[in-house]
Motif scaffolding. Sequence first.
Motif, short mmCIF file in Angstrom:
data_model
loop_
_atom_site.label_atom_id
_atom_site.label_comp_id
_atom_site.label_asym_id
_atom_site.label_seq_id
_atom_site.Cartn_x
_atom_site.Cartn_y
_atom_site.Cartn_z
N SER A 193 -14.76 -75.51 0.61
CA SER A 193 -15.35 -75.02 1.86
C SER A 193 -14.42 -74.05 2.61
CB SER A 193 -15.71 -76.20 2.77
OG SER A 193 -14.54 -76.94 3.03
N ALA A 194 -13.12 -74.07 2.28
CA ALA A 194 -12.18 -73.19 2.99
C ALA A 194 -12.45 -71.73 2.62
CB ALA A 194 -10.75 -73.56 2.61
N SER A 195 -12.21 -70.83 3.59
CA SER A 195 -12.39 -69.41 3.26
C SER A 195 -11.09 -68.87 2.68
CB SER A 195 -12.81 -68.63 4.50
OG SER A 195 -11.79 -68.72 5.46
N LYS A 196 -11.22 -67.88 1.83
CA LYS A 196 -10.07 -67.31 1.13
C LYS A 196 -9.17 -66.61 2.15
CE LYS A 196 -9.37 -64.99 -3.33
NZ LYS A 196 -8.04 -64.46 -3.12
N SER A 197 -7.86 -66.86 2.08
CA SER A 197 -6.95 -66.22 3.03
C SER A 197 -6.81 -64.74 2.69
CB SER A 197 -5.58 -66.89 2.99
OG SER A 197 -4.77 -66.32 1.98
N THR A 198 -6.51 -63.95 3.69
CA THR A 198 -6.33 -62.52 3.46
C THR A 198 -4.97 -62.08 3.99
OG1 THR A 198 -7.38 -62.02 5.56
CG2 THR A 198 -8.79 -61.98 3.60
N ALA A 330 7.63 -65.53 4.03
CA ALA A 330 7.59 -65.80 2.60
C ALA A 330 6.60 -66.92 2.30
CB ALA A 330 8.98 -66.17 2.09
N GLU A 331 6.53 -67.89 3.21
CA GLU A 331 5.60 -69.01 3.01
C GLU A 331 4.14 -68.53 3.06
OE1 GLU A 331 6.63 -71.86 2.02
OE2 GLU A 331 4.80 -73.06 2.14
N ASP A 332 3.85 -67.55 3.92
CA ASP A 332 2.49 -66.97 3.95
C ASP A 332 2.12 -66.43 2.58
OD1 ASP A 332 2.33 -67.42 6.65
OD2 ASP A 332 2.79 -65.33 7.22
N LEU A 333 3.05 -65.67 2.00
CA LEU A 333 2.77 -65.06 0.70
C LEU A 333 2.63 -66.13 -0.37
CD1 LEU A 333 2.54 -61.95 0.11
CD2 LEU A 333 3.62 -62.46 2.28
N TYR A 334 3.52 -67.11 -0.33
CA TYR A 334 3.47 -68.20 -1.31
C TYR A 334 2.11 -68.90 -1.26
CZ TYR A 334 4.39 -72.62 -3.62
OH TYR A 334 4.32 -73.71 -4.46
#
Lengths: 495, 495
Positions: A193-198, A330-334
């Motif tokens: 149900s989660a939307s894909k992060s951008t 970096a955590e966002d990208l990970y």
Amino acid sequence: MTLNSYTQLLDRMREIGWIDGAAGLLSWDQETYMPAAAIEFRAAQLAYFKGRTHRLFTADEVGGWIKECESAAFSSLSKEAVNVREWRRAYDRATKLSPELVEEFERSTSMAWSAWIAARKGNDFAVFKPHLAKLLDLSRQMAEAWGYAKLPYDALLDGYEPGARTDELQKVFAELKPGIVRLIEKIGPSARSASKSTLPGPFPIEAQKLFNQAVAERIGFDFTSGRIDIAAHPFCTGIGPSDCRLTTRYDDNDFTDSLYSVLHECGHGLYDQGLPKEDFGTPMGSAVSLGIHESQSRLWENHVGRSREFWNYWLPVAQKHFPTLATNTAEDLYRHVNQVRPSLIRVEADEVTYDLHIILRFELEQKLLHRELSVEDLPEAWNTTFKRLFGLEVPDDTRGCLQDIHWSHGSFGYFPTYTLGNLNASQLIQNVRNENPNLNAELAQGDYGSLLRSLRHKIHQHGHRYLPPELMKEATGESTQGRYHAAYLERKFGS
Amino acid sequence: MTLNSYTQLLDRMREIGWIDGAAGLLSWDQETYMPAAAIEFRAAQLAYFKGRTHRLFTADEVGGWIKECESAAFSSLSKEAVNVREWRRAYDRATKLSPELVEEFERSTSMAWSAWIAARKGNDFAVFKPHLAKLLDLSRQMAEAWGYAKLPYDALLDGYEPGARTDELQKVFAELKPGIVRLIEKIGPSARSASKSTLPGPFPIEAQKLFNQAVAERIGFDFTSGRIDIAAHPFCTGIGPSDCRLTTRYDDNDFTDSLYSVLHECGHGLYDQGLPKEDFGTPMGSAVSLGIHESQSRLWENHVGRSREFWNYWLPVAQKHFPTLATNTAEDLYRHVNQVRPSLIRVEADEVTYDLHIILRFELEQKLLHRELSVEDLPEAWNTTFKRLFGLEVPDDTRGCLQDIHWSHGSFGYFPTYTLGNLNASQLIQNVRNENPNLNAELAQGDYGSLLRSLRHKIHQHGHRYLPPELMKEATGESTQGRYHAAYLERKFGS
């Protein structure tokens, strides 16, 4: 006399290598730069070269030379012994089929492929059904002609993964499957149900090219012997001993799409560039199997590229190329590159669900080949199994059993090599880590030298010296196991 | 039987066409995209394909098939008659030389080329001298083996310009030379001291690409059957019936450099794209000679591209792509691209002086071949003649008799085809103008359709149907003359 036969084989393979290299360039060009109207001539030209190398390789005198070499006392695992062993394997596979069967298979795959295109477009399995039945029938005949240890499927598998056995694969896949199912049960409901992060873009293509090139160079891809171009589907092709070409495609909304296809193809390319150049065109200078090839691509794409260490090092560089990432961590990208989401389509799958897509196909194609499932019942079997494994309803066959090209090519036994690649990758890097406790620290500093040297040493340098199960044993102490990859997934995604 | 022989020849030529096309792509790739380290394998591969097509074409059975076809009653100038005539010509040229002579020539050119590189770099003619003498000696032997009407030079010329005769070329070149010498006497003194005009740049390469593409499309180059890439030396190569590739290079200080090389190569490309596609790989589907090919490139480059009509139409478009040209006039551009300046280097020469560079080489290479000038005395002969013709001292052999690659390849008889190209271009466009008094008005509106149709009709469609002198007669009423080009130069540059 025998030495002479060996030299004649080398000469013949050199000639075949020149032609294959040219065909490789023609194919690469077809996907990258060829003007559209050139396709008809190109297709005829490629068919000519394919027929020519087939005739050069299957000629009677080649069989004679191989036979003479077999009676020579080449020392075990010497370059000569390995080449002769593999030439024999390939010669038998190429000559055990009657010319009529080969021709019928060529004709049938060509028609099946067109039918598959239409069936997929029109969401109409019935259009593809008779062609699939025909290809399965021909594949059974081919399996009988080639011979096999236990199951006809063994004979097909052997074409992609020499030395692999169906029952052994079933065993290692069984080690893997329950863990994945558990992970999906745990992650699935919320992920669906989660939307894909951008990411905050856009990401200009020129900047993506420069960033990808910096990463590829850093991990060790040699641009004096290779290049990266644009194509609709990413691939890696080696067209000469110092000429390895990768392709990728660019999405200006997400630079990580092209980045991970470059990392994946670079993994293939590093293997290609690590093969012994002086043995180009012979088994000793060639990749041993699809499952080993895929282990290299998956290792660099996932174990290296989708790690926290990777983004700790590369985020500042990415921010220089893409100023819109200024406030990202970096955590966002990970997190962005490690989203898990059960989905219908194999090629869009994440690390957790990917192998389940493969296991589904592996099980169904065995049943089809061994007549335990009729072609008629394939769609229903697919959809039921899919629902059970992924918790998703398959809305139509286009997004179900018609989604992949492989069966339309008559390629049964190909799919499991993808998962073998994942298993081998996890097993290999675990082994490297055991030998070098400092590996993570090196990767966090963007230092990939010792990892590449290990892979060169354990895998690349050997070409076809060992069959894949022995190669894995030489490299890691055991043939391919399921538990290393299961443990990796649990560690990474279990919490 | 005879029809059967013809069909067998067509099959053989189709096979050769597939291999030649692949070799064409390998060569194109070598100049455009190939990674540097791939050169060694590429060279071996190209040598293999060259040897393979040579063997396929010179095989005894090919001679037999041609002979049988010659006894058939193919109607005069029919496709079949033309192909058989030209296969005979090519077969004789390829087989009249002994294999030893061919091999010695290959070896010698390869060494001569290396020596030429060194000689040019070190400005040391002595390094190249023995190689040049050797190649002249072998060329004399080849001329004797091939046979000739009057002079050994005829036999060499015939390899580049079938049907051309030394004495006839001398006659037409003599029509041209005095006018050029007069123009240089008139323009030279002031031109030698004037500084080269510049345009207000810089001109970003991406904008140059778009502008060149717009021009190439407009004059009729078909991008669904062709493309433009970057290479160190501009060239045009046809690697299939619908696959014509041009290259150019970019200078951000002057967009007209790449523009005129694109126009030049497009002229070659339009000829290639206008040949009958169904006859690809046979003489009927091939360009007839270098002198006719060059007429197409020169016509589009100079007669179309370096005209006032061209810039009247294209200036506003150029200004959109290159805003720094905002205050320039069409006359500025016209003058910029038509500067005359006697200079030392052929490839940098303007329209007026270019042919004088060629005439110099044409005269000297005849004397060398016919032993009227010793290799020893070449530098002095070059420098003296150059001073007389151009009014310039040659400061060193690197900028004198060592400047061109052709002689190091053993290509004697090649140079005059450049001037033949200029003569044919002027004669052809004069003829088109006579037939269509509206041509200039069309060109001033950027309408190139009727000009291209005329060239398709007069030249392209015929492939090898006529030998060049007859083709020019069919197209314009006369074989190649010197006076049309002389009159064009006088009209354009005389005032």
